[in-house]
Design an enzyme around this catalytic site. Sequence first.
Site, short mmCIF file in Angstrom:
data_model
loop_
_atom_site.label_atom_id
_atom_site.label_comp_id
_atom_site.label_asym_id
_atom_site.label_seq_id
_atom_site.Cartn_x
_atom_site.Cartn_y
_atom_site.Cartn_z
CG ASP A 128 8.35 -1.53 0.98
OD1 ASP A 128 7.55 -1.02 0.17
OD2 ASP A 128 9.51 -1.85 0.67
CE1 TYR A 151 -0.56 0.74 -3.78
CE2 TYR A 151 1.69 1.38 -3.24
CZ TYR A 151 0.73 0.40 -3.42
OH TYR A 151 1.06 -0.93 -3.24
CE LYS A 155 -1.98 -2.34 -0.41
NZ LYS A 155 -2.81 -3.46 -0.95
P1 NAD Z 1 -1.49 -4.99 -10.20
O1 NAD Z 1 -1.86 -3.56 -10.41
O2 NAD Z 1 -0.62 -5.68 -11.19
O3 NAD Z 1 -2.80 -5.86 -10.08
C1 NAD Z 1 -3.93 -5.45 -9.35
C2 NAD Z 1 -5.10 -6.34 -9.77
O4 NAD Z 1 -6.22 -5.95 -8.98
C3 NAD Z 1 -5.48 -6.17 -11.24
O5 NAD Z 1 -5.70 -7.44 -11.82
C4 NAD Z 1 -6.76 -5.35 -11.19
O6 NAD Z 1 -7.64 -5.63 -12.26
C5 NAD Z 1 -7.35 -5.79 -9.84
N1 NAD Z 1 -8.24 -4.78 -9.25
C6 NAD Z 1 -7.96 -3.46 -9.02
N2 NAD Z 1 -9.03 -2.87 -8.48
C7 NAD Z 1 -9.99 -3.82 -8.35
C8 NAD Z 1 -11.31 -3.81 -7.84
N3 NAD Z 1 -11.88 -2.69 -7.37
N4 NAD Z 1 -12.02 -4.97 -7.82
C9 NAD Z 1 -11.45 -6.12 -8.31
N5 NAD Z 1 -10.21 -6.17 -8.82
C10 NAD Z 1 -9.50 -5.04 -8.83
O7 NAD Z 1 -0.87 -5.02 -8.73
P2 NAD Z 1 0.26 -5.98 -8.15
O8 NAD Z 1 1.58 -5.36 -8.40
O9 NAD Z 1 -0.01 -7.38 -8.59
O10 NAD Z 1 -0.03 -5.82 -6.59
C11 NAD Z 1 -0.91 -6.73 -5.92
C12 NAD Z 1 -0.98 -6.34 -4.45
O11 NAD Z 1 0.32 -6.39 -3.87
C13 NAD Z 1 -1.50 -4.92 -4.20
O12 NAD Z 1 -2.35 -4.94 -3.10
C14 NAD Z 1 -0.24 -4.11 -3.91
O13 NAD Z 1 -0.52 -3.03 -3.05
C15 NAD Z 1 0.64 -5.16 -3.25
N6 NAD Z 1 2.09 -4.96 -3.39
C16 NAD Z 1 2.66 -4.79 -4.62
C17 NAD Z 1 4.04 -4.66 -4.73
C18 NAD Z 1 4.71 -4.51 -6.07
O14 NAD Z 1 5.94 -4.33 -6.10
N7 NAD Z 1 4.02 -4.62 -7.18
C19 NAD Z 1 4.83 -4.66 -3.58
C20 NAD Z 1 4.22 -4.83 -2.33
C21 NAD Z 1 2.84 -4.99 -2.26
#
Ligand code: NAD
Length: 344
Positions: A128, A151, A155
């Site tokens: 969001d 960030y 996205k």
């Molecule tokens: P996180 O940071 O916990 O995990 C990200 C994962 O991606 C990690 O395991 C990391 O090693 C891997 N990664 C990063 N760069 C990489 C690359 N270049 N190649 C391969 N692997 C790579 O993130 P999360 O909180 O699990 O978020 C996951 C997705 O959900 C993201 O796209 C984020 O934008 C989205 N998101 C997160 C939230 C939240 O509240 N955490 C909310 C909405 C959307």
Amino acid sequence: MRILVTGGAGFIGSQFVRATLAGTLLSPPDVRVTVLDKLTYAGNLANLSPVSGDPRLTFVRGDITDACLVDSLMTGHDAVVHFAAESHVDRSLVGARDFVVSNVLGTQTLLDAARRHRIGRFVHVSTDEVYGSIERGAWREDTPLAPNSPYAASKAGSDLLALAQHRSHGMDVVVTRCSNNYGRYHFPEKMIPLFVTRLLRGRTVPLYGDGGNVRDWLHVSDHCVGVDLVLHHGRAGEVYHIGGGVELANKELTGLLLDACGAGWQNVVHVPDRKGHDRRYALDITKIQEELGYRPAVSFTDGLADTVRWYRDHPGWWEPLLERAEPGDEPRREDFLPSGPPAP
Ligand code: NAD
């Protein structure tokens, strides 16, 4: 069915993999999952330990910007669910380069390979935060993007590239945008796990500005239910919101976390506000509710209690992740960031 899950060793991606293999989502029991993850500071193989012996799971350590690797991995997969990203706003304010490389270039690298291999469906998981900040009301899926942090901007760029693949090439791409997640296996840099792991050790916690910034909270398992519904039944070229409908100001959430951890307001340090801090996020989730029958199942009270209990019971998971020293005289929020585990 074979699914390639990027970022499957992170917080949300690992929940999606564990739930898919546990059979609690819509994929059939003979589903096979390939996880592609670079294992950055946020990636952690321990997040996959409950399913590490499952013969349907293959783990590949690698970078989504590695075009040769990504191309070779696509073969034989029916769908891609793309979670991998640099995900922490505070880190993007310290340095944005990795965010542009992984989130923008990495997404385009995956999209190119998926198109070459005629992958049936590509789910791009987003946030969001791409909409900026909203004073009242809620964003709809067609609200123009106005990201404020590096960030969120990275996205937003990746969302538009994903949708362009559908418009330009007819590729089957769907984008999800979700509110703030919380739950188990959350790296202790985001607000809830940062505060819980510090409070459980009797430490102080950093509250930004006046604490009045409002976020919508969703349990990570409900987010994954939404992503899975979109994977199986979403319409190509569409955006779907996934939200929880639990709006809390950071100071309200802080009060709940203090209570849950048996701490008080003397544990709270007020730190200068985050640069460009968005005041409020709110998603309208009517579309996914009406089209796909989505309903969040975990109440915030139950989800938060479970999360705090899990951190209390699993110091062996999070203690190795804490390497950062105590803050100095003028604490900033980034002084509280753990530096992450050493590279495996
Ligand atoms: P996180 O940071 O916990 O995990 C990200 C994962 O991606 C990690 O395991 C990391 O090693 C891997 N990664 C990063 N760069 C990489 C690359 N270049 N190649 C391969 N692997 C790579 O993130 P999360 O909180 O699990 O978020 C996951 C997705 O959900 C993201 O796209 C984020 O934008 C989205 N998101 C997160 C939230 C939240 O509240 N955490 C909310 C909405 C959307």
